[in-house]
Design a protein around this motif. Structure first.
Motif, PDB file in Angstrom:
ATOM      1  N   ALA A  56       0.826  -1.205   0.000  1.00  0.00           N
ATOM      2  CA  ALA A  56       0.000   0.000   0.000  1.00  0.00           C
ATOM      3  C   ALA A  56       0.864   1.261   0.000  1.00  0.00           C
ATOM      4  CB  ALA A  56      -0.929   0.002   1.215  1.00  0.00           C
ATOM      5  N   PHE A  57       1.954   1.227   0.743  1.00  0.00           N
ATOM      6  CA  PHE A  57       2.874   2.370   0.803  1.00  0.00           C
ATOM      7  C   PHE A  57       3.488   2.636  -0.577  1.00  0.00           C
ATOM      8  CE2 PHE A  57       7.185   4.076   1.761  1.00  0.00           C
ATOM      9  CZ  PHE A  57       6.794   5.235   2.408  1.00  0.00           C
ATOM     10  N   ASN A  58       3.853   1.576  -1.279  1.00  0.00           N
ATOM     11  CA  ASN A  58       4.411   1.732  -2.631  1.00  0.00           C
ATOM     12  C   ASN A  58       3.403   2.366  -3.574  1.00  0.00           C
ATOM     13  OD1 ASN A  58       6.927   0.664  -2.083  1.00  0.00           O
ATOM     14  ND2 ASN A  58       6.343  -1.422  -2.584  1.00  0.00           N
ATOM     15  N   GLU A  59       2.163   1.882  -3.523  1.00  0.00           N
ATOM     16  CA  GLU A  59       1.150   2.347  -4.459  1.00  0.00           C
ATOM     17  C   GLU A  59       0.700   3.772  -4.173  1.00  0.00           C
ATOM     18  OE1 GLU A  59      -0.516   0.554  -7.286  1.00  0.00           O
ATOM     19  OE2 GLU A  59       1.555  -0.067  -6.987  1.00  0.00           O
ATOM     20  N   ARG A  60       0.594   4.138  -2.925  1.00  0.00           N
ATOM     21  CA  ARG A  60       0.029   5.439  -2.574  1.00  0.00           C
ATOM     22  C   ARG A  60       1.065   6.540  -2.444  1.00  0.00           C
ATOM     23  NH1 ARG A  60      -4.813   6.459  -3.639  1.00  0.00           N
ATOM     24  NH2 ARG A  60      -4.800   8.045  -2.018  1.00  0.00           N
ATOM     25  N   ILE A  61       2.276   6.192  -2.030  1.00  0.00           N
ATOM     26  CA  ILE A  61       3.261   7.230  -1.699  1.00  0.00           C
ATOM     27  C   ILE A  61       4.509   7.135  -2.561  1.00  0.00           C
ATOM     28  CG2 ILE A  61       4.744   8.133   0.139  1.00  0.00           C
ATOM     29  CD1 ILE A  61       2.614   7.295   2.133  1.00  0.00           C
ATOM     30  N   VAL A  62       5.106   5.941  -2.646  1.00  0.00           N
ATOM     31  CA  VAL A  62       6.402   5.812  -3.316  1.00  0.00           C
ATOM     32  C   VAL A  62       6.307   6.163  -4.797  1.00  0.00           C
ATOM     33  CG1 VAL A  62       8.281   4.236  -3.894  1.00  0.00           C
ATOM     34  CG2 VAL A  62       7.183   4.097  -1.663  1.00  0.00           C
ATOM     35  N   THR A  63       5.247   5.703  -5.475  1.00  0.00           N
ATOM     36  CA  THR A  63       5.127   5.994  -6.910  1.00  0.00           C
ATOM     37  C   THR A  63       5.023   7.497  -7.157  1.00  0.00           C
ATOM     38  OG1 THR A  63       2.736   5.600  -6.705  1.00  0.00           O
ATOM     39  CG2 THR A  63       4.099   3.781  -7.489  1.00  0.00           C
ATOM     40  N   ARG A  64       4.259   8.191  -6.338  1.00  0.00           N
ATOM     41  CA  ARG A  64       4.112   9.642  -6.516  1.00  0.00           C
ATOM     42  C   ARG A  64       5.418  10.366  -6.210  1.00  0.00           C
ATOM     43  NH1 ARG A  64      -1.780  10.627  -3.536  1.00  0.00           N
ATOM     44  NH2 ARG A  64      -2.984   9.167  -4.842  1.00  0.00           N
ATOM     45  N   ALA A  65       6.072   9.955  -5.130  1.00  0.00           N
ATOM     46  CA  ALA A  65       7.343  10.584  -4.779  1.00  0.00           C
ATOM     47  C   ALA A  65       8.389  10.345  -5.863  1.00  0.00           C
ATOM     48  CB  ALA A  65       7.840  10.060  -3.430  1.00  0.00           C
ATOM     49  N   THR A  66       8.415   9.131  -6.417  1.00  0.00           N
ATOM     50  CA  THR A  66       9.382   8.809  -7.470  1.00  0.00           C
ATOM     51  C   THR A  66       9.122   9.632  -8.721  1.00  0.00           C
ATOM     52  OG1 THR A  66       9.617   6.549  -6.634  1.00  0.00           O
ATOM     53  CG2 THR A  66      10.305   6.958  -8.904  1.00  0.00           C
ATOM     54  N   ALA A  67       7.852   9.737  -9.124  1.00  0.00           N
ATOM     55  CA  ALA A  67       7.509  10.517 -10.312  1.00  0.00           C
ATOM     56  C   ALA A  67       7.888  11.985 -10.131  1.00  0.00           C
ATOM     57  CB  ALA A  67       6.019  10.384 -10.614  1.00  0.00           C
ATOM     58  N   THR A  68       7.584  12.547  -8.967  1.00  0.00           N
ATOM     59  CA  THR A  68       7.910  13.946  -8.714  1.00  0.00           C
ATOM     60  C   THR A  68       9.412  14.171  -8.670  1.00  0.00           C
ATOM     61  OG1 THR A  68       5.867  14.195  -7.435  1.00  0.00           O
ATOM     62  CG2 THR A  68       7.554  15.879  -7.134  1.00  0.00           C
ATOM     63  N   LEU A  69      10.148  13.262  -8.030  1.00  0.00           N
ATOM     64  CA  LEU A  69      11.592  13.416  -7.922  1.00  0.00           C
ATOM     65  C   LEU A  69      12.257  13.317  -9.293  1.00  0.00           C
ATOM     66  CD1 LEU A  69      14.101  13.739  -6.191  1.00  0.00           C
ATOM     67  CD2 LEU A  69      14.106  11.270  -5.802  1.00  0.00           C
ATOM     68  N   LYS A  70      11.823  12.376 -10.125  1.00  0.00           N
ATOM     69  CA  LYS A  70      12.422  12.246 -11.454  1.00  0.00           C
ATOM     70  C   LYS A  70      12.121  13.463 -12.319  1.00  0.00           C
ATOM     71  CE  LYS A  70      12.778   7.230 -11.707  1.00  0.00           C
ATOM     72  NZ  LYS A  70      12.437   5.983 -12.459  1.00  0.00           N
ATOM     73  N   TRP A  73      11.652  16.453 -11.179  1.00  0.00           N
ATOM     74  CA  TRP A  73      12.472  17.533 -10.613  1.00  0.00           C
ATOM     75  C   TRP A  73      13.929  17.388 -11.052  1.00  0.00           C
ATOM     76  CZ3 TRP A  73      13.970  18.317  -4.802  1.00  0.00           C
ATOM     77  CH2 TRP A  73      14.388  19.640  -4.603  1.00  0.00           C
ATOM     78  N   GLN A  74      14.446  16.168 -11.044  1.00  0.00           N
ATOM     79  CA  GLN A  74      15.814  15.934 -11.480  1.00  0.00           C
ATOM     80  C   GLN A  74      15.984  16.233 -12.972  1.00  0.00           C
ATOM     81  OE1 GLN A  74      16.214  11.860 -10.138  1.00  0.00           O
ATOM     82  NE2 GLN A  74      17.353  12.465  -8.307  1.00  0.00           N
ATOM     83  N   ALA A  75      14.918  16.023 -13.755  1.00  0.00           N
ATOM     84  CA  ALA A  75      15.007  16.282 -15.194  1.00  0.00           C
ATOM     85  C   ALA A  75      15.206  17.758 -15.506  1.00  0.00           C
ATOM     86  CB  ALA A  75      13.753  15.770 -15.893  1.00  0.00           C
ATOM     87  N   VAL A  76      14.770  18.639 -14.595  1.00  0.00           N
ATOM     88  CA  VAL A  76      14.978  20.083 -14.797  1.00  0.00           C
ATOM     89  C   VAL A  76      16.131  20.584 -13.932  1.00  0.00           C
ATOM     90  CG1 VAL A  76      12.594  20.488 -15.476  1.00  0.00           C
ATOM     91  CG2 VAL A  76      13.199  20.614 -13.054  1.00  0.00           C
TER      92      VAL A  76
END
Length: 366
Positions: A124-138, A140-143
């Protein structure tokens, strides 16, 4: 009773509480140490962006910490298993439980119970939090740690093949028919691979087929002439939104429903989906690996502490646990290359080490 899987209620609560506290302690220790090391390596790049300061460093920690928790939670369960079982063994509590008629599986039952709860929570933690954090971090890193994009699904610096020609977009947003490109460039190439024409536009939308460039500027390489169209024009007719999905699909940053849609889009474009399907199945087998750790570390629970072999048993349990993670990563890599089927790549390490753990436990203790 011999057929009961759990020991008494008091014993179950006692062992489960001891184990859960050690899992939390080990996880906090690992995450804090790894977060500090990671922040030291990234802080220079974060602060190099104009206007960044302590707030951006804390933002990075908030986005990176969920990834570390999800990745190292199974390791924490393994280490906590060994620490818990060594403690019980040294205090002769395992001997007392065995003398009371408990089997090895009954001794380990409270650990399996806690590990099962951890697996569900991790999923549940992966689906609700980790995926969103990963998408946002990537994103952010792209810019280069500049202003965080509002759309975390933005794909930056995308190169797409249009027959012999090349289509480049600074960023891509949206999905399907609503896909839009910004700062787009189309390079026309001759049969020898030389660029003969360059077309640029501030934005482009899908024209089905092709991409409609808004007010495109055309530069002819041979004549060195530049012209700007007043309206719009269509280029890159062989590039479809499915190709954009292929370039954008990221299993770590997508939830199960989103990843399922990406797989369908890639399959509809007649491209291989082995890697994405392996990752899809691994979203289940990965968190469930926590249930294996008490079984693989169980070798540390038994045998007499005064025999001098307790340390060696702990090393064997740790080696079995880490061997699982090595095999799991190798199988996932083979699935990505198409060497294994997606289902085999995701689940074969789990089944293999489940059998190994059970064999070791039964042959040595039962």
């Amino acid at each position: 009773m011999p057929l009961e899987f759990f020991p008494s209620r008091t014993m179950t609560i006692y062992i489960a509480k001891m184990f859960a506290l050690r899992v939390i302690a080990v996880l906090l220790m690992l995450v804090l140490v790894l977060q500090m090391l990671d922040l030291l390596s990234e802080s220079g790049q974060i602060l190099a962006a104009k206007g960044n300061g302590q707030e951006q460093l804390l933002t990075y920690v908030g986005l990176r910490a969920p990834q570390l928790v999800a990745r190292f939670l199974p390791y924490s369960v393994l280490l906590a298993t060994i620490i818990t079982l060594i403690t019980l063994n040294q205090n002769s509590e395992v001997v007392a439980m065995k003398a009371a008629g408990l089997s090895a599986h009954q001794v380990l039952a409270p650990l399996f119970l806690v590990a099962g709860v951890i697996s569900v929570a991790n999923f549940a933690f992966n689906e609700r939090i980790v995926t969103r954090a990963t998408a946002t971090l990537k994103a952010w890193q792209a810019v280069d740690y500049g202003p965080i994009p509002e759309d975390s699904q933005v794909r930056n610096n995308v190169w797409l093949q249009d027959g012999p020609n090349i289509l480049y977009a600074r960023s891509i947003t949206g999905e399907g028919q609503a896909t839009r490109m910004t700062d787009v460039t189309w390079h026309r190439r001759d049969p020898t691979g030389m660029v003969t024409e360059i077309v640029r536009a501030g934005s482009a939308s899908y024209a089905n087929p092709g991409w409609r460039f808004d007010r495109p500027t055309t530069f002819d390489v041979q004549s060195a002439r530049r012209t700007t169209a007043a309206g719009s024009a269509v280029f890159a007719t062989s590039v479809t939104p499915a190709q954009v999905v292929i370039r954008r699909a990221d299993a770590d940053a997508e939830t199960l429903p989103h990843l399922s849609r990406s797989i369908e889009a890639v399959r509809a474009a007649s491209h291989s989906t082995s890697e994405l399907e392996s990752r899809w199945w691994h979203k289940f087998s990965g968190p469930l690996s926590a249930v294996l750790m008490p079984l693989l570390g169980a070798v540390a629970a038994f045998g007499l502490a005064r025999s001098g072999q307790l340390f060696m048993r702990a090393v064997i349990g740790m080696a079995l646990g880490f061997a699982y993670f090595v095999v799991d990563n190798a199988a996932l890599a083979m699935g990505s290359f198409g060497g294994y089927g997606p289902l085999i790549a995701a689940w074969s390490p789990f089944v293999l080490f489940l059998l190994i753990g059970e064999t070791v436990l039964i042959r040595t203790e039962e």
